[in-house]
Design a protein around this motif. Sequence first.
Motif, mmCIF file in Angstrom:
data_model
loop_
_atom_site.group_PDB
_atom_site.id
_atom_site.type_symbol
_atom_site.label_atom_id
_atom_site.label_comp_id
_atom_site.label_asym_id
_atom_site.label_seq_id
_atom_site.Cartn_x
_atom_site.Cartn_y
_atom_site.Cartn_z
ATOM 1 N N SER A 74 0.780 -1.314 -0.005
ATOM 2 C CA SER A 74 -0.049 -0.170 0.053
ATOM 3 C C SER A 74 0.796 1.373 -0.022
ATOM 4 C CB SER A 74 -0.862 -0.041 1.250
ATOM 5 O OG SER A 74 -0.426 -0.098 2.185
ATOM 6 N N GLY A 114 -6.021 -1.874 -6.884
ATOM 7 C CA GLY A 114 -6.591 -1.573 -5.469
ATOM 8 C C GLY A 114 -7.885 -1.108 -5.367
ATOM 9 N N ARG A 174 -4.453 1.401 3.150
ATOM 10 C CA ARG A 174 -4.759 2.096 1.757
ATOM 11 C C ARG A 174 -5.953 3.348 2.078
ATOM 12 N NH1 ARG A 174 -8.249 1.291 -2.870
ATOM 13 N NH2 ARG A 174 -7.209 2.413 -5.069
#
Length: 333
Positions: free
Chosen positions: A162, A172, A249
Amino acid sequence: MTDTRHSDRPSKVRSEKQPIEVRERDSAASGAPIAGWATGDRFSWEEIHQRLLAGADEEVAEKTRVLFFSGLTAGFAITLTFLGLTTGLAAFPDNPFLASLLYPIGFLYIVLGRYQLYTENTLPPVKLVLTRLASLPLLLRLWAIVLTSNILGAMFGAFILSEAGVVSEAGGDAAATLLEHSLATSWWSVFFKAFFAGWLVAGVVWLSFAARDTISRVLIIYFVFFTITATGLYHIISSTCEVFFLYFRSGIDLGAAAWGLLLPVGLGNTIGGVVAFSLVGYVQSEQHRYPEVRVLSLRDMLFSWKGGRPFGTPRPRTPHTEQSTGEVDRDTS
């Protein structure tokens, strides 16, 4: 005139040498068979069982430090699986079959490299306990160390993925969509999908001991783990990597992910591996304990730390080897 081509002299010579050849060929250092007794390139069920127990016998009492770092390496290697999956999802968002092509890569590293993966340990050490060759506390110790180190390794790998921007934006986003779908799935549906995944992973372990070459093991590992993701099943360590990647993230609700995904997946994988593979085979394996020494009492099995042995410990001869040589190893008495 006697036809020398049909003379039985060569066969007598071979039979005289056979005990030495069998002793050298048919037993590994652990005493488990390295070749099938009836058919040289295949193992019987009992022979596979003996090989599996011999391998588990070496690992169940391994030092904590060795187990921890082996499990940490396996957990970190799962990042390769997660990276492969996100790459596939970004390239083929509407085709789960093609999106799953790179998913098994991390598991190939782990299984072929003989690193400690929690879901692999739902079969061999459980078999040791069921055949009373290792204690229950020793099994729980192994599980605790390996699961903890796997999760820490997956968390560390997810953090790097991340923060370093290794996973593409499209990948992602695909992972976020996948997690959202998983959390929207009912708790019991996730559990049973993980149950079947646990059964499949235990099958990989069994078939790996049945295989005789690396190519066979590669194919077994690849197609089983490909099946897990292509059919929407769940694996606890790869799911852990997914959850923590999205936590690092975008800051998802970790508690909701732990309850709605990680808990049912962990329980499903464990019960699937133990019940569907280990316990079902118990009746068949009950009379085929290996090695046939140091069988634990019920008290020792439940409350002691007994089980496992260092690699250098003398091993007993396997029954079929004793019959072939006509000798019984005196060291096993």
